[in-house]
Design a protein around this motif. Structure first.
Motif, PDB file in Angstrom:
ATOM      1  N   HIS A 214      25.264  29.670   4.236  1.00 38.36           N
ATOM      2  CA  HIS A 214      25.283  29.440   5.680  1.00 38.36           C
ATOM      3  C   HIS A 214      26.734  29.294   6.139  1.00 38.36           C
ATOM      4  CE1 HIS A 214      24.718  27.362   9.516  1.00 38.36           C
ATOM      5  NE2 HIS A 214      23.485  27.859   9.516  1.00 38.36           N
ATOM      6  N   PRO A 215      27.054  29.806   7.331  1.00 35.47           N
ATOM      7  CA  PRO A 215      28.443  29.711   7.819  1.00 35.47           C
ATOM      8  C   PRO A 215      29.024  28.302   7.806  1.00 35.47           C
ATOM      9  CG  PRO A 215      27.194  31.226   9.188  1.00 35.47           C
ATOM     10  CD  PRO A 215      26.210  30.623   8.228  1.00 35.47           C
ATOM     11  N   LYS A 400      17.899  27.847   2.960  1.00 36.44           N
ATOM     12  CA  LYS A 400      17.137  28.617   3.943  1.00 36.44           C
ATOM     13  C   LYS A 400      17.830  29.938   4.246  1.00 36.44           C
ATOM     14  CE  LYS A 400      15.011  28.220   8.532  1.00 36.44           C
ATOM     15  NZ  LYS A 400      14.817  27.329   9.719  1.00 36.44           N
ATOM     16  N   PHE A 401      19.164  29.928   4.313  1.00 37.31           N
ATOM     17  CA  PHE A 401      19.929  31.139   4.595  1.00 37.31           C
ATOM     18  C   PHE A 401      19.690  32.186   3.500  1.00 37.31           C
ATOM     19  CE2 PHE A 401      23.770  33.782   4.601  1.00 37.31           C
ATOM     20  CZ  PHE A 401      23.905  34.070   5.945  1.00 37.31           C
ATOM     21  N   GLN A 402      19.749  31.760   2.233  1.00 36.79           N
ATOM     22  CA  GLN A 402      19.536  32.693   1.131  1.00 36.79           C
ATOM     23  C   GLN A 402      18.106  33.212   1.107  1.00 36.79           C
ATOM     24  OE1 GLN A 402      20.914  30.952  -2.549  1.00 36.79           O
ATOM     25  NE2 GLN A 402      23.042  30.886  -1.873  1.00 36.79           N
ATOM     26  N   LYS A 436      20.516  31.341 -12.232  1.00 37.46           N
ATOM     27  CA  LYS A 436      19.554  32.052 -11.391  1.00 37.46           C
ATOM     28  C   LYS A 436      18.216  31.314 -11.337  1.00 37.46           C
ATOM     29  CE  LYS A 436      21.372  36.728 -12.112  1.00 37.46           C
ATOM     30  NZ  LYS A 436      21.085  38.078 -12.650  1.00 37.46           N
ATOM     31  N   ARG A 437      17.762  30.839 -12.496  1.00 36.34           N
ATOM     32  CA  ARG A 437      16.489  30.102 -12.528  1.00 36.34           C
ATOM     33  C   ARG A 437      16.573  28.846 -11.675  1.00 36.34           C
ATOM     34  NH1 ARG A 437      16.574  31.291 -18.175  1.00 36.34           N
ATOM     35  NH2 ARG A 437      17.400  29.196 -18.583  1.00 36.34           N
ATOM     36  N   GLN A 438      17.654  28.101 -11.832  1.00 35.96           N
ATOM     37  CA  GLN A 438      17.809  26.849 -11.097  1.00 35.96           C
ATOM     38  C   GLN A 438      17.898  27.104  -9.598  1.00 35.96           C
ATOM     39  OE1 GLN A 438      21.340  24.639 -12.127  1.00 35.96           O
ATOM     40  NE2 GLN A 438      20.602  22.744 -11.192  1.00 35.96           N
ATOM     41  N   LEU A 439      18.657  28.142  -9.204  1.00 34.83           N
ATOM     42  CA  LEU A 439      18.783  28.460  -7.787  1.00 34.83           C
ATOM     43  C   LEU A 439      17.444  28.899  -7.210  1.00 34.83           C
ATOM     44  CD1 LEU A 439      20.630  28.837  -5.308  1.00 34.83           C
ATOM     45  CD2 LEU A 439      21.033  31.184  -6.101  1.00 34.83           C
ATOM     46  N   SER A 440      16.718  29.724  -7.940  1.00 33.26           N
ATOM     47  CA  SER A 440      15.417  30.202  -7.467  1.00 33.26           C
ATOM     48  C   SER A 440      14.433  29.044  -7.310  1.00 33.26           C
ATOM     49  CB  SER A 440      14.865  31.237  -8.442  1.00 33.26           C
ATOM     50  OG  SER A 440      13.576  31.650  -8.067  1.00 33.26           O
ATOM     51  N   GLU A 441      14.393  28.159  -8.293  1.00 32.90           N
ATOM     52  CA  GLU A 441      13.471  27.025  -8.237  1.00 32.90           C
ATOM     53  C   GLU A 441      13.810  26.096  -7.086  1.00 32.90           C
ATOM     54  OE1 GLU A 441      13.767  25.312 -12.088  1.00 32.90           O
ATOM     55  OE2 GLU A 441      12.663  26.936 -13.091  1.00 32.90           O
TER      56      GLU A 441
END
Length: 458
Positions: A214-215, A400-402, A436-441
């Motif tokens: 997010h900006p 939310k942005f991602q 990646k797993r942690q970010l996705s979860e």
């Protein structure tokens, strides 16, 4: 020597150099005659020769010089060409911005003269790129600039907050080099080693899928113009110029591909470069006056040209760096005179140093980059500081942005599946997969929680 064997030998030699302790300067000093010059000349801006502005304008044949040979050019000659084009571009853009915010005709007149000389210099530098160097090959050069320039600046940055910001973005540009390498293999069947020549590693770092924030999270604290070291100011101007050029290049060249994945990847990474330009740009003190900023920009141009000249291996291009450094010293002196005339300030009281050191050097930084990967892969920005992904609040706006920008697929992930297996498996490093797993979860849990809160209660 066969091309493959030559590249392999080049990689081995640079790996040997990279494990030596100390910087390029100390390595050269210890190596002695075997590596030529044993020490680089110091950059002393108040003692350097200059070329009067009236003698700097060139004819068309002087502006456009023969390009380098992409098959034989040293990788770091290519990166120096890319960097200096970015430095000149930033100077011209800054000068145009300043002219629109000043009313004094004398300031406008003198800045117009310097800007025209800078513009001619930029064309000379940019036209050193050969026409047969494809967009993606040039792109790999841009990312090699980003990696080894950022690492060099970070290693020599006296301000801990600025250094942390450089280290943070370093891992993202390093990952971009990997994603574009996969595209190079997919689009042209090219080997990225033919571009980076073993001097910069090609592998995944903090994955690009996690760079989209997010900006609000691009906001950064600025240095204090009165207490900041001149090296910090030079590093700031250099990295902003480099990243700004990269963003503009991707936004003007990504549309040249007919392949949809290529177009999408350039768009995705261009958006990250916009983040980088913003977060780096905000490190500068907004209380610096326009004339002060202009003088520092011209000093930075001279400093980087001088740095390039000290390590350039192509004699013809080295002569260009040397001449343009003298031209920029003249511009710096002109800005210093304007500063004294209109603000009553002595430029020496702003620079506060007779020598600016160390110089900016392109050299292998594999050990340093790997150290930062090991220590900072999962760092994320939050409220102008840096936190571990696990420490972020569920209110972190970038979740939310991602979810929004990555919702229909992620080109930087898809391109890996298009690359050869040797390249693709580099995205399977355990630390990268864990991130990646942690970010996705975290993202899925946060979004699920938000949806639950929005549901009407019975």
């Amino acid at each position: 020597m066969a091309k493959g064997k030559g590249l392999a030998l080049c990689r081995i030699l640079h790996q040997v150099v990279d494990i030596l302790p100390g910087s390029w300067n100390s390595q050269r000093a210890r190596a002695g005659k075997n590596l030529g010059e044993i020490a680089m000349t110091q950059f002393r801006p108040f003692e350097m020769d200059s070329i009067p502005i009236e003698e700097q304008f060139m004819n068309w044949k002087e502006i456009v010089k023969p390009p380098y040979d992409k098959k034989s050019v040293d990788a770091y000659t290519r990166t120096r060409v890319i960097l200096m084009n970015g430095i000149e571009n930033a100077s011209v853009l800054m000068s145009h911005a300043i002219e629109r915010m000043t009313v004094d005709p004398e300031i406008k007149r003198q800045m117009a003269a310097m800007r025209r000389a800078d513009s001619m210099q930029q064309q000379t530098v940019d036209w050193l790129n050969p026409a047969n160097q494809s967009v993606i090959e040039t792109t790999l050069g841009y990312e090699q600039v980003a990696v080894d320039l950022t690492a060099n600046l970070a290693k020599n940055e006296p301000d801990s907050y600025v250094k942390q910001t450089l280290d943070f973005a370093l891992l993202e540009d390093f990952d971009h080099l990997y994603r574009y390498s996969c595209l190079y293999d997919y689009i042209e069947g090219g080997d990225p080693e033919s571009i980076v020549q073993g001097k910069t590693e090609v592998k995944a770092a903090r994955p690009t899928i996690g760079h989209h924030r997010h900006p609000d999270e691009t906001m950064r604290k600025h240095y204090d113009k009165d207490t900041a070291d001149i090296k910090t100011k030079m590093n700031y101007l250099t990295i902003v110029a480099g990243e700004q050029q990269t963003e503009l290049f991707y936004k003007t060249h990504g549309n040249m591909y007919s392949d949809e994945l290529a177009r999408q990847l350039y768009s995705e990474i261009a958006d990250v470069e916009e983040e980088h330009v913003t977060l780096y740009g905000l490190l500068g003190d907004p209380n610096e006056t326009m004339l002060e900023k202009s003088a520092l920009m011209q000093l930075c141009e001279a400093y980087i040209y001088f740095s390039c000249a000290q390590t350039e291996t192509d004699p013809r291009i080295k002569a260009i760096w040397e001449d343009f450094a003298k031209m920029e010293i003249s511009h710096f002196e002109g800005c210093a005179n304007l500063l004294e005339k209109y603000e009553g300030r002595d430029i020496r009281n702003i620079v506060k140093a007779d020598v600016i050191e160390p110089l900016v050097v392109f050299e292998p930084n594999k050990n340093y980059v790997n150290k930062i990967i090991d220590e900072q892969l999962d760092l994320m920005p939050s409220n102008m500081e840096y936190k571990r992904l696990s420490e972020l609040s569920d209110e972190w706006a970038s979740f939310k942005f991602q979810w929004k920008v990555n919702g229909a697929g992620v080109p930087s992930e898809e391109v890996v599946s298009k690359a050869n297996s040797q390249l693709a498996k580099r995205d399977q490093a355990e630390n990268v997969k864990q991130f990646k797993r942690q970010l996705s979860e975290r993202t899925q849990n946060v979004m699920a929680s938000q949806r639950e809160r929005m549901m009407p209660r019975p």
